[in-house]
Write a protein that holds these residues in place. Structure first.
Motif, PDB file in Angstrom:
ATOM      1  N   LEU A  51     -25.226 -65.096  28.103  1.00  0.00           N
ATOM      2  CA  LEU A  51     -26.024 -63.930  28.455  1.00  0.00           C
ATOM      3  C   LEU A  51     -27.480 -64.181  28.070  1.00  0.00           C
ATOM      4  CD1 LEU A  51     -23.557 -61.096  27.455  1.00  0.00           C
ATOM      5  CD2 LEU A  51     -24.244 -61.778  29.757  1.00  0.00           C
ATOM      6  N   GLU A  52     -27.682 -65.130  27.157  1.00  0.00           N
ATOM      7  CA  GLU A  52     -29.031 -65.628  26.860  1.00  0.00           C
ATOM      8  C   GLU A  52     -29.014 -67.133  27.034  1.00  0.00           C
ATOM      9  OE1 GLU A  52     -31.638 -63.955  26.410  1.00  0.00           O
ATOM     10  OE2 GLU A  52     -30.882 -61.979  25.790  1.00  0.00           O
ATOM     11  N   GLU A  53     -30.097 -67.640  27.550  1.00  0.00           N
ATOM     12  CA  GLU A  53     -30.213 -69.075  27.720  1.00  0.00           C
ATOM     13  C   GLU A  53     -30.511 -69.719  26.366  1.00  0.00           C
ATOM     14  OE1 GLU A  53     -32.989 -71.802  30.459  1.00  0.00           O
ATOM     15  OE2 GLU A  53     -32.565 -69.774  31.249  1.00  0.00           O
ATOM     16  N   ILE A  54     -29.931 -70.887  26.150  1.00  0.00           N
ATOM     17  CA  ILE A  54     -30.215 -71.635  24.918  1.00  0.00           C
ATOM     18  C   ILE A  54     -31.542 -72.364  25.122  1.00  0.00           C
ATOM     19  CG2 ILE A  54     -29.385 -73.486  23.414  1.00  0.00           C
ATOM     20  CD1 ILE A  54     -26.535 -72.884  24.608  1.00  0.00           C
ATOM     21  N   THR A  55     -32.496 -72.156  24.221  1.00  0.00           N
ATOM     22  CA  THR A  55     -33.792 -72.823  24.384  1.00  0.00           C
ATOM     23  C   THR A  55     -33.692 -74.297  24.022  1.00  0.00           C
ATOM     24  OG1 THR A  55     -34.834 -70.748  23.711  1.00  0.00           O
ATOM     25  CG2 THR A  55     -36.257 -72.676  23.859  1.00  0.00           C
ATOM     26  N   GLU A  56     -33.055 -74.559  22.874  1.00  0.00           N
ATOM     27  CA  GLU A  56     -32.872 -75.947  22.434  1.00  0.00           C
ATOM     28  C   GLU A  56     -31.514 -76.097  21.787  1.00  0.00           C
ATOM     29  OE1 GLU A  56     -35.923 -78.402  20.233  1.00  0.00           O
ATOM     30  OE2 GLU A  56     -37.029 -76.534  20.571  1.00  0.00           O
TER      31      GLU A  56
END
Ligand code: ATP
Ligand code: MG
Length: 331
Positions: A51-56
């Motif tokens: 539901l949230e993108e992983i930044t790193e």
């Protein structure tokens, strides 16, 4: 197993909500994320189910990066209870609970059986609630429905964001007990958010304590209570952490660590079972219900006796050098 490998989340190019987090959740393990408001707990959960993108970094679910899971796989594998129960107000309870099985195209019979089973599991009568709407339920009942919905398609993994958050202490306690009971039967891999350390100690196999998006300590409750890694952890778990830890041990643990004493056969001494929690023992001794207690095993055989001194010695042994004074006796 869920693996978090150097996971970070930055919102809008500037807000670092999760900062280089690494830890593993084993299969069947119940892990609690705790920490102050805004420390990144919800963000961490929402990256697991995309539901949230992983930044790193990467989140690996059973050897597969979650980025590779498609929506259907995701729904099969991961149940999600959101922070406010998130029921759809214009759908009946049955529709709400069965959203994922419906999406997966289960047949009528299988649906019916599953709904009835889930409602029994959470302690609500299926026929009484089937056709009602969320606003016709109490807050506690709605939260239970949220839990049933997440369990519906029997996902091996559950993400639960403060599922008992808005409840009064009595209902909260009951739901915690119920849920531990359910978990014994269903044995899921669970990531459970709470901001209540007592809830974490009571429910978790392990606790991850977060601050400003970073993990301060990740370990079993007794380690967090008895050996806090730094001042933040120590403050967060509270001054009374040593007393809190008594709820994690039974008389049997005490016997194994420091041993019981012989008892005077002629005297009339109150008897308790060896599986009794030390928290209860402690309150009996401190409330002067007795100075000494006789300990019995499951067959009623007397094994020895204990006093406040035994409890002190036990806690001293458990907390070791970290004991900022395990003085229980009051003059
Ligand atoms: N969509 C978003 N856009 C920008 N910033 C966000 C967004 N969602 C969360 N944040 C910020 O990220 C940080 C972590 O938020 P998050 O909701 O994960 O915290 P939390 O630990 O769940 O808090 P709470 O206990 O209050 O629920 C906070 O500083 C929050 O303001
Ligand atoms: Mg949150």
């Amino acid at each position: 197993m869920i693996q978090f490998n150097d996971v970070s989340k930055v919102y809008n190019g500037s807000v670092k909500a999760v900062d280089n987090v690494s830890f593993n959740v084993e299969d069947g393990e119940f892990v609690i994320l705790v920490g102050p408001s805004g420390c990144g707990k919800t963000t961490l959960l929402r990256m697991v189910n995309q539901l949230e993108e992983i930044t790193e970094g990467e989140i690996i679910l059973n050897n597969q990066s979650v980025k590779e899971l498609n929506k259907i796989e995701m729904r099969r594998k991961i149940g999600y209870v959101i922070q406010s129960n998130g029921l759809f107000p214009n759908m009946t309870i049955e529709k709400n609970v069965m959203i994922v099985p419906d999406l997966l195209g289960w047949d009528r019979k299988k649906r019916q059986d599953r709904f009835n089973h889930l409602m029994e599991l959470i302690g609500l009568h299926p026929d009484e609630f089937r056709k009602r709407y969320p606003h016709e339920l109490s807050g506690g009942q709605q939260q239970r429905i949220g839990v049933a919905r997440a369990l519906a398609a029997d996902p091996p993994v559950m993400l639960m964001d403060e599922p008992f958050g808005a409840l009064d202490p009595i209902i909260r306690n009951r739901l915690q007990e119920e849920f531990l009971q359910i978990q014994k039967e269903v044995k899921k891999t669970i990531l459970f958010v709470s901001h209540d350390i007592d809830e974490a100690v009571k429910m978790g196999d392990k606790i991850a304590l977060l601050r400003d998006g970073e993990i301060m300590q990740y370990n079993r409750p007794e380690e967090i209570l008895n050996h806090p890694k730094n001042e933040f952890v120590s403050k967060f778990v509270g001054q009374d952490r040593v007393l809190k830890s008594t709820s994690l041990y039974s008389v049997k643990d005490l016997d194994n660590e420091v041993g019981l004493s012989p008892y005077d056969k002629s005297a009339h001494i109150k008897a308790v079972q060896e599986d009794t929690s030390l928290r209860i023992i402690l309150s009996m001794l401190l409330n002067q219900e007795a100075d000494q207690l006789v300990i019995e095993d499951g067959n009623g055989n007397r094994k020895g006796s204990l006093t406040l001194e035994h409890v002190e010695k036990f806690l001293q042994a458990k907390v070791g050098e970290n004991a900022d004074g395990v003085a229980l006796q009051h003059e």
